[in-house]
Design an enzyme around this catalytic site. Structure first.
Site, PDB file in Angstrom:
ATOM      1  N   ASN A  66       0.860  -1.188   0.000  1.00 50.46           N
ATOM      2  CA  ASN A  66       0.000   0.000   0.000  1.00 50.46           C
ATOM      3  C   ASN A  66       0.896   1.238   0.000  1.00 50.46           C
ATOM      4  O   ASN A  66       1.488   1.580   1.018  1.00 50.46           O
ATOM      5  CB  ASN A  66      -0.886  -0.036   1.261  1.00 50.46           C
ATOM      6  CG  ASN A  66      -1.695   1.241   1.430  1.00 50.46           C
ATOM      7  OD1 ASN A  66      -1.823   2.039   0.508  1.00 50.46           O
ATOM      8  ND2 ASN A  66      -2.244   1.425   2.625  1.00 50.46           N
ATOM      9  N   TRP A  67       0.962   1.887  -1.156  1.00 52.49           N
ATOM     10  CA  TRP A  67       1.852   3.048  -1.279  1.00 52.49           C
ATOM     11  C   TRP A  67       1.287   4.283  -0.576  1.00 52.49           C
ATOM     12  O   TRP A  67       1.989   5.265  -0.418  1.00 52.49           O
ATOM     13  CB  TRP A  67       2.079   3.390  -2.745  1.00 52.49           C
ATOM     14  CG  TRP A  67       2.847   2.381  -3.538  1.00 52.49           C
ATOM     15  CD1 TRP A  67       3.305   1.151  -3.120  1.00 52.49           C
ATOM     16  CD2 TRP A  67       3.267   2.509  -4.903  1.00 52.49           C
ATOM     17  NE1 TRP A  67       3.967   0.516  -4.136  1.00 52.49           N
ATOM     18  CE2 TRP A  67       3.963   1.328  -5.248  1.00 52.49           C
ATOM     19  CE3 TRP A  67       3.122   3.495  -5.879  1.00 52.49           C
ATOM     20  CZ2 TRP A  67       4.512   1.121  -6.519  1.00 52.49           C
ATOM     21  CZ3 TRP A  67       3.662   3.295  -7.149  1.00 52.49           C
ATOM     22  CH2 TRP A  67       4.358   2.117  -7.460  1.00 52.49           C
ATOM     23  N   LYS A  68       0.023   4.250  -0.238  1.00 57.92           N
ATOM     24  CA  LYS A  68      -0.653   5.423   0.338  1.00 57.92           C
ATOM     25  C   LYS A  68      -0.465   6.622  -0.613  1.00 57.92           C
ATOM     26  O   LYS A  68      -0.437   6.419  -1.817  1.00 57.92           O
ATOM     27  CB  LYS A  68      -0.135   5.714   1.744  1.00 57.92           C
ATOM     28  CG  LYS A  68      -0.121   4.453   2.619  1.00 57.92           C
ATOM     29  CD  LYS A  68       0.110   4.736   4.052  1.00 57.92           C
ATOM     30  CE  LYS A  68       0.244   3.421   4.803  1.00 57.92           C
ATOM     31  NZ  LYS A  68       0.248   3.571   6.236  1.00 57.92           N
ATOM     32  N   HIS A 121      -9.272   0.782   5.415  1.00 58.50           N
ATOM     33  CA  HIS A 121      -7.972   1.062   6.042  1.00 58.50           C
ATOM     34  C   HIS A 121      -8.180   2.021   7.212  1.00 58.50           C
ATOM     35  O   HIS A 121      -9.018   2.919   7.146  1.00 58.50           O
ATOM     36  CB  HIS A 121      -7.020   1.658   5.008  1.00 58.50           C
ATOM     37  CG  HIS A 121      -5.602   1.711   5.488  1.00 58.50           C
ATOM     38  ND1 HIS A 121      -5.152   2.681   6.347  1.00 58.50           N
ATOM     39  CD2 HIS A 121      -4.551   0.875   5.272  1.00 58.50           C
ATOM     40  CE1 HIS A 121      -3.872   2.450   6.615  1.00 58.50           C
ATOM     41  NE2 HIS A 121      -3.486   1.364   5.975  1.00 58.50           N
ATOM     42  N   GLU A 160      -6.602   4.497   8.175  1.00 55.50           N
ATOM     43  CA  GLU A 160      -6.455   5.926   7.848  1.00 55.50           C
ATOM     44  C   GLU A 160      -7.731   6.473   7.208  1.00 55.50           C
ATOM     45  O   GLU A 160      -8.078   7.635   7.394  1.00 55.50           O
ATOM     46  CB  GLU A 160      -5.234   6.129   6.936  1.00 55.50           C
ATOM     47  CG  GLU A 160      -3.934   5.942   7.706  1.00 55.50           C
ATOM     48  CD  GLU A 160      -2.756   5.473   6.881  1.00 55.50           C
ATOM     49  OE1 GLU A 160      -2.803   5.554   5.630  1.00 55.50           O
ATOM     50  OE2 GLU A 160      -1.777   4.988   7.489  1.00 55.50           O
ATOM     51  N   GLU A 200      -4.985  -5.340  10.829  1.00 52.80           N
ATOM     52  CA  GLU A 200      -4.009  -4.275  11.010  1.00 52.80           C
ATOM     53  C   GLU A 200      -4.257  -3.581  12.344  1.00 52.80           C
ATOM     54  O   GLU A 200      -5.086  -2.656  12.417  1.00 52.80           O
ATOM     55  CB  GLU A 200      -4.130  -3.248   9.880  1.00 52.80           C
ATOM     56  CG  GLU A 200      -3.867  -3.817   8.507  1.00 52.80           C
ATOM     57  CD  GLU A 200      -3.308  -2.767   7.559  1.00 52.80           C
ATOM     58  OE1 GLU A 200      -2.233  -3.003   7.017  1.00 52.80           O
ATOM     59  OE2 GLU A 200      -3.939  -1.710   7.381  1.00 52.80           O
ATOM     60  N   GLY A 227       2.560   2.072  10.761  1.00 58.42           N
ATOM     61  CA  GLY A 227       3.473   3.198  10.584  1.00 58.42           C
ATOM     62  C   GLY A 227       4.197   3.613  11.856  1.00 58.42           C
ATOM     63  O   GLY A 227       4.795   4.685  11.907  1.00 58.42           O
ATOM     64  N   SER A 281       3.731  -2.260  10.384  1.00 55.69           N
ATOM     65  CA  SER A 281       5.192  -2.238  10.550  1.00 55.69           C
ATOM     66  C   SER A 281       5.848  -3.566  10.222  1.00 55.69           C
ATOM     67  O   SER A 281       6.822  -3.984  10.864  1.00 55.69           O
ATOM     68  CB  SER A 281       5.565  -1.788  11.973  1.00 55.69           C
ATOM     69  OG  SER A 281       5.095  -0.480  12.196  1.00 55.69           O
ATOM     70  N   GLY A 303       2.886  -1.218   4.307  1.00 59.77           N
ATOM     71  CA  GLY A 303       2.859   0.214   4.014  1.00 59.77           C
ATOM     72  C   GLY A 303       4.261   0.711   3.702  1.00 59.77           C
ATOM     73  O   GLY A 303       4.762   0.569   2.590  1.00 59.77           O
TER      74      GLY A 303
HETATM   75  C1  PEP Z   1      -0.628   0.030   6.199  1.00 55.22           C
HETATM   76  O1  PEP Z   1      -0.745   1.227   6.037  1.00 55.22           O
HETATM   77  O2  PEP Z   1      -1.507  -0.741   5.786  1.00 55.22           O
HETATM   78  C2  PEP Z   1       0.541  -0.458   6.904  1.00 55.22           C
HETATM   79  C3  PEP Z   1       0.557  -1.692   7.330  1.00 55.22           C
HETATM   80  O3  PEP Z   1       1.550   0.435   7.076  1.00 55.22           O
HETATM   81  P1  PEP Z   1       2.999   0.136   7.696  1.00 55.22           P
HETATM   82  O4  PEP Z   1       3.498  -1.133   7.060  1.00 55.22           O
HETATM   83  O5  PEP Z   1       3.827   1.324   7.314  1.00 55.22           O
HETATM   84  O6  PEP Z   1       2.833  -0.013   9.162  1.00 55.22           O
END
Ligand code: PEP
Length: 250
Positions: free
Chosen positions: A9-11, A95, A97, A167, A173, A213, A234
């Site tokens: 997921n590039w966001k 998600h 976010e 998640e 993050g 993470s 992410g």
């Molecule tokens: C995500 O945004 O879905 C995610 C898992 O981010 P990260 O890997 O940066 O924690």
């Protein structure tokens, strides 16, 4: 069908040229054929990424969101049909976010799931608890409610098409990863709730990804868990070497 999956997921990261460099490097690398690599770039790069992975059966493209309506006067929004027409087969829905910054609630997410399925997109449905809920030991109840509220209206045939991504919000993050024990515990719980609602066949066949993470250092231990079928990545999906290493961590 349950399978090994690593989704990036590039966001809201990567302009076109660096985004294309990233995909080119990932596609050219040696990743296991039996691991499905899903790239979720910003909407505006969907068609270009789809073009880069054309003919590669172990790669796919996902959008990071879709609108709940099929089409209409929703200035600035993107429909599931538009996403599909760009060559994407998946869409991330729910998600944390989106829930946090865009106020997406269970009712809206259920509509988005319905719309995505109607356009033959596979939802990668995210759920997970906040740190306060984990500390209060209400994390299982929280996730059970999220499943019920946004997904359990689906008939088994539709539910079977989903990918679930657990998640924990406190791990996204933050650099703090769930332990493999915590991840396996929650994945097993999710699978057992699905079993109760839809039966063994559906629960055994659904892919449940871990996100939060995840990186090349911890992916192997997480993916070795019986009920963890891969990861939603992410930050680490923005570096080709890291994403490739994670995809090779099964
Ligand atoms: C995500 O945004 O879905 C995610 C898992 O981010 P990260 O890997 O940066 O924690």
């Amino acid at each position: 069908m349950r399978r090994k999956i690593v989704a990036g997921n590039w966001k809201m990261n990567k302009e076109l040229a660096p985004g294309m460099e990233l995909v080119t490097e990932i596609v050219a690398s040696n990743t296991a054929q039996d691991v499905l690599k899903i790239i979720a770039p910003p909407f505006i790069h969907l068609a270009a990424v789809a073009d880069k992975i054309k003919g590669k059966s172990d790669f796919a493209v996902a959008a990071q969101n879709c609108h709940q309506a099929e089409n209409g006067a929703f200035t600035g929004e993107i429909s599931a049909g538009m996403i599909a027409s760009c060559g994407a087969n998946y869409v991330i829905i729910g998600h944390s976010e989106r829930r946090q910054y865009f106020g997406e609630n269970a009712q809206l997410l259920a509509q988005k799931v319905n719309t995505a399925l109607a356009q033959n997109l596979t939802p990668i449905f995210c759920l997970g608890e906040q740190i306060e809920q984990r500390n209060a030991n209400t994390h299982l109840e929280t996730v059970k409610q999220q499943l019920k509220d946004a997904l359990f209206h689906l008939p088994a045939a539709d539910f079977s098409k989903l990918i679930i991504a657990y998640e924990p919000v406190w791990a996204i993050g933050t650099g703090v990863t769930a332990t493999s024990h915590q991840a396996q515990g929650m994945h097993n719980f999710i699978r057992s709730e699905i079993n109760k609602k839809y039966g063994k066949e559906v629960s055994e066949n659904i892919s449940i990804l871990y996100g939060g993470s995840c990186n090349p250092q911890n992916a192997k231990e997480l993916f070795a868990c019986m009920d963890v079928d891969g990861g939603l990545i992410g930050g680490a999906s923005l570096k080709a070497a890291d994403f490739i290493a994670i995809a090779n961590s099964f």
